[in-house]
Design an enzyme around this catalytic site. Structure first.
Site, PDB file in Angstrom:
ATOM      1  N   ARG A   1      -1.542  -2.127  -8.332  1.00 14.96           N
ATOM      2  CA  ARG A   1      -0.568  -1.276  -7.626  1.00 14.96           C
ATOM      3  C   ARG A   1       1.006  -1.437  -8.306  1.00 14.96           C
ATOM      4  O   ARG A   1       1.183  -2.587  -8.135  1.00 14.96           O
ATOM      5  CB  ARG A   1      -0.434  -1.391  -5.965  1.00 14.96           C
ATOM      6  CG  ARG A   1      -1.276  -0.631  -5.479  1.00 14.96           C
ATOM      7  CD  ARG A   1      -1.590  -0.731  -4.082  1.00 14.96           C
ATOM      8  NE  ARG A   1      -0.525  -1.114  -3.338  1.00 14.96           N
ATOM      9  CZ  ARG A   1      -0.368  -1.422  -1.880  1.00 14.96           C
ATOM     10  NH1 ARG A   1      -1.614  -1.401  -1.207  1.00 14.96           N
ATOM     11  NH2 ARG A   1       0.659  -1.642  -1.385  1.00 14.96           N
TER      12      ARG A   1
ATOM     13  N   ARG B   1       9.199  -6.579  -0.328  1.00 18.84           N
ATOM     14  CA  ARG B   1       8.154  -6.372   0.984  1.00 18.84           C
ATOM     15  C   ARG B   1       8.021  -7.446   1.965  1.00 18.84           C
ATOM     16  O   ARG B   1       7.923  -7.184   3.123  1.00 18.84           O
ATOM     17  CB  ARG B   1       6.783  -5.948   0.371  1.00 18.84           C
ATOM     18  CG  ARG B   1       6.867  -4.516  -0.341  1.00 18.84           C
ATOM     19  CD  ARG B   1       5.355  -4.071  -1.197  1.00 18.84           C
ATOM     20  NE  ARG B   1       4.217  -4.229  -0.426  1.00 18.84           N
ATOM     21  CZ  ARG B   1       3.163  -4.525  -1.099  1.00 18.84           C
ATOM     22  NH1 ARG B   1       2.714  -4.715  -2.045  1.00 18.84           N
ATOM     23  NH2 ARG B   1       1.927  -4.637   0.056  1.00 18.84           N
TER      24      ARG B   1
ATOM     25  N   ARG C   1      -4.028  -9.007  -7.237  1.00 19.55           N
ATOM     26  CA  ARG C   1      -4.839  -7.784  -6.490  1.00 19.55           C
ATOM     27  C   ARG C   1      -4.873  -6.785  -7.506  1.00 19.55           C
ATOM     28  O   ARG C   1      -4.074  -6.526  -8.171  1.00 19.55           O
ATOM     29  CB  ARG C   1      -4.062  -7.259  -5.283  1.00 19.55           C
ATOM     30  CG  ARG C   1      -4.782  -6.241  -4.699  1.00 19.55           C
ATOM     31  CD  ARG C   1      -4.470  -6.163  -3.208  1.00 19.55           C
ATOM     32  NE  ARG C   1      -3.071  -5.801  -3.175  1.00 19.55           N
ATOM     33  CZ  ARG C   1      -2.515  -5.549  -1.862  1.00 19.55           C
ATOM     34  NH1 ARG C   1      -3.409  -5.852  -0.781  1.00 19.55           N
ATOM     35  NH2 ARG C   1      -1.497  -5.135  -1.762  1.00 19.55           N
TER      36      ARG C   1
ATOM     37  N   LYS D   1      -5.196  -7.245   5.113  1.00 24.43           N
ATOM     38  CA  LYS D   1      -5.430  -6.251   6.134  1.00 24.43           C
ATOM     39  C   LYS D   1      -6.257  -4.997   5.893  1.00 24.43           C
ATOM     40  O   LYS D   1      -7.303  -4.506   6.579  1.00 24.43           O
ATOM     41  CB  LYS D   1      -4.025  -5.545   6.494  1.00 24.43           C
ATOM     42  CG  LYS D   1      -3.157  -6.439   7.359  1.00 24.43           C
ATOM     43  CD  LYS D   1      -1.943  -5.641   7.814  1.00 24.43           C
ATOM     44  CE  LYS D   1      -1.118  -5.146   6.660  1.00 24.43           C
ATOM     45  NZ  LYS D   1      -0.364  -6.127   5.749  1.00 24.43           N
TER      46      LYS D   1
ATOM     47  N   ARG E   1       5.353  -0.668  12.058  1.00 24.52           N
ATOM     48  CA  ARG E   1       5.618  -1.672  11.178  1.00 24.52           C
ATOM     49  C   ARG E   1       7.199  -2.055  11.722  1.00 24.52           C
ATOM     50  O   ARG E   1       7.927  -2.770  11.039  1.00 24.52           O
ATOM     51  CB  ARG E   1       5.690  -1.287   9.594  1.00 24.52           C
ATOM     52  CG  ARG E   1       4.732  -1.925   8.710  1.00 24.52           C
ATOM     53  CD  ARG E   1       4.901  -1.139   7.428  1.00 24.52           C
ATOM     54  NE  ARG E   1       4.653  -1.899   6.297  1.00 24.52           N
ATOM     55  CZ  ARG E   1       3.299  -1.725   5.630  1.00 24.52           C
ATOM     56  NH1 ARG E   1       2.474  -0.834   6.106  1.00 24.52           N
ATOM     57  NH2 ARG E   1       3.104  -2.161   4.649  1.00 24.52           N
TER      58      ARG E   1
HETATM   59  P1  AMP Z   1       0.437  -0.590   2.523  1.00 24.59           P
HETATM   60  O1  AMP Z   1      -0.472   0.080   1.705  1.00 24.59           O
HETATM   61  O2  AMP Z   1       0.314  -1.067   4.026  1.00 24.59           O
HETATM   62  O3  AMP Z   1       0.778  -2.297   2.062  1.00 24.59           O
HETATM   63  O4  AMP Z   1       2.086  -0.154   2.251  1.00 24.59           O
HETATM   64  C1  AMP Z   1       2.658   0.365   1.034  1.00 24.59           C
HETATM   65  C2  AMP Z   1       3.901   0.893   1.389  1.00 24.59           C
HETATM   66  O5  AMP Z   1       4.017   2.041   1.864  1.00 24.59           O
HETATM   67  C3  AMP Z   1       4.957   0.035   1.994  1.00 24.59           C
HETATM   68  O6  AMP Z   1       5.570  -1.151   1.337  1.00 24.59           O
HETATM   69  C4  AMP Z   1       6.043   1.034   2.673  1.00 24.59           C
HETATM   70  O7  AMP Z   1       6.858   1.375   1.508  1.00 24.59           O
HETATM   71  C5  AMP Z   1       5.018   2.238   2.775  1.00 24.59           C
HETATM   72  N1  AMP Z   1       4.565   2.024   4.192  1.00 24.59           N
HETATM   73  C6  AMP Z   1       3.244   1.942   4.682  1.00 24.59           C
HETATM   74  N2  AMP Z   1       3.058   2.074   6.004  1.00 24.59           N
HETATM   75  C7  AMP Z   1       4.366   2.117   6.561  1.00 24.59           C
HETATM   76  C8  AMP Z   1       4.898   2.287   7.621  1.00 24.59           C
HETATM   77  N3  AMP Z   1       4.182   2.110   8.833  1.00 24.59           N
HETATM   78  N4  AMP Z   1       6.225   2.616   7.894  1.00 24.59           N
HETATM   79  C9  AMP Z   1       6.973   3.045   6.577  1.00 24.59           C
HETATM   80  N5  AMP Z   1       6.505   2.638   5.422  1.00 24.59           N
HETATM   81  C10 AMP Z   1       5.195   2.384   5.417  1.00 24.59           C
END
Ligand code: AMP
Length: 213
Positions: free
Chosen positions: A154, A165, A122, A13, A88
């Protein structure tokens, strides 16, 4: 155009959103990036958010929605935006509808066994570039091609957190696709391909106009 890019962790994404955002001249709004920036700032809110992220859990809606609302009010969003990592869950989608509507949801679908491999391989740079130990390697091992900084993994890309996740994705995020399908907003793209091929698929989905209801 008001877009959201969907897909499980590791679907690509972030990578695809960056290209689409550049090509279309609309900002990429990643709630993950907003949360990581808040956490880096050392604020109490950021520390609290980090405690959820490190466990692979969703950060409470109140926090994420507050950040998203502020971001969408900025001038660069007036001609559209691309949401990456939001909504989400169904409650987040319902809350988004109060703020704004969406024109299109692009869903990048990837087989599960591929995902774990992709995420744990990654490597990131502080400048936002992303690499992959199997696909997009830096020219110099461990250093970013763009800025030369050291690459890192990360914390939430480590195997145990990734599994969590994925569980969160299956239980809370995947049902959201059906929610948007019922509204006729979803276009699916096969994400089991190279970055360039997936990009073509994503651009094709966007250029194809509104999906058939
Ligand atoms: P991402 O970079 O999109 O993979 O997000 C990393 C982490 O940020 C996720 O595993 C969640 O802990 C938090 N996160 C990101 N977007 C959201 C969202 N829309 N709602 C809740 N937690 C989020």
């Amino acid at each position: 155009m008001k877009l959201a890019i969907f897909g499980p962790p590791g679907a690509g994404k972030g990578t695809q959103s960056k290209t689409v955002s550049m090509k279309m001249g609309i900002p990429q709004i990643s709630t993950g990036d907003l949360l990581r920036a808040e956490s880096k700032s050392g604020s109490e809110l950021g520390k609290m958010a980090r405690s959820y992220m490190d466990r692979g859990a969703l950060v409470p809606d109140q926090v994420v929605l507050g950040m998203l609302k502020d971001r969408l009010q900025k001038g660069d969003c007036k001609n559209g935006f691309l949401l990456d990592g939001f909504p989400r869950s169904i409650p987040q989608a319902v809350a988004l509808e109060v703020i704004t509507d969406l024109d299109l949801v692009v869903n990048i679908a990837v087989d599960e066994e591929r995902l774990l491999k992709r995420i744990t391989g990654r490597r990131m740079c502080q400048c936002g570039a992303a690499y992959h130990v199997e696909e997009k390697r830096p020219r110099v091992e461990g250093k970013c091609d763009l800025c030369g900084s050291a690459l890192y993994q990360r914390d939430d890309d480590k195997e145990a957190t990734v599994k969590k996740r994925m569980d969160v994705y299956r239980s809370q995020t995947a049902p959201l696709l059906e929610y948007y399908r019922q509204r006729g907003l979803v276009r699916d793209v096969d994400g089991n391909r190279s970055i360039d091929e997936v990009r073509e698929g994503v651009m094709g989905a966007i250029d194809g106009g509104a999906p058939l209801k």
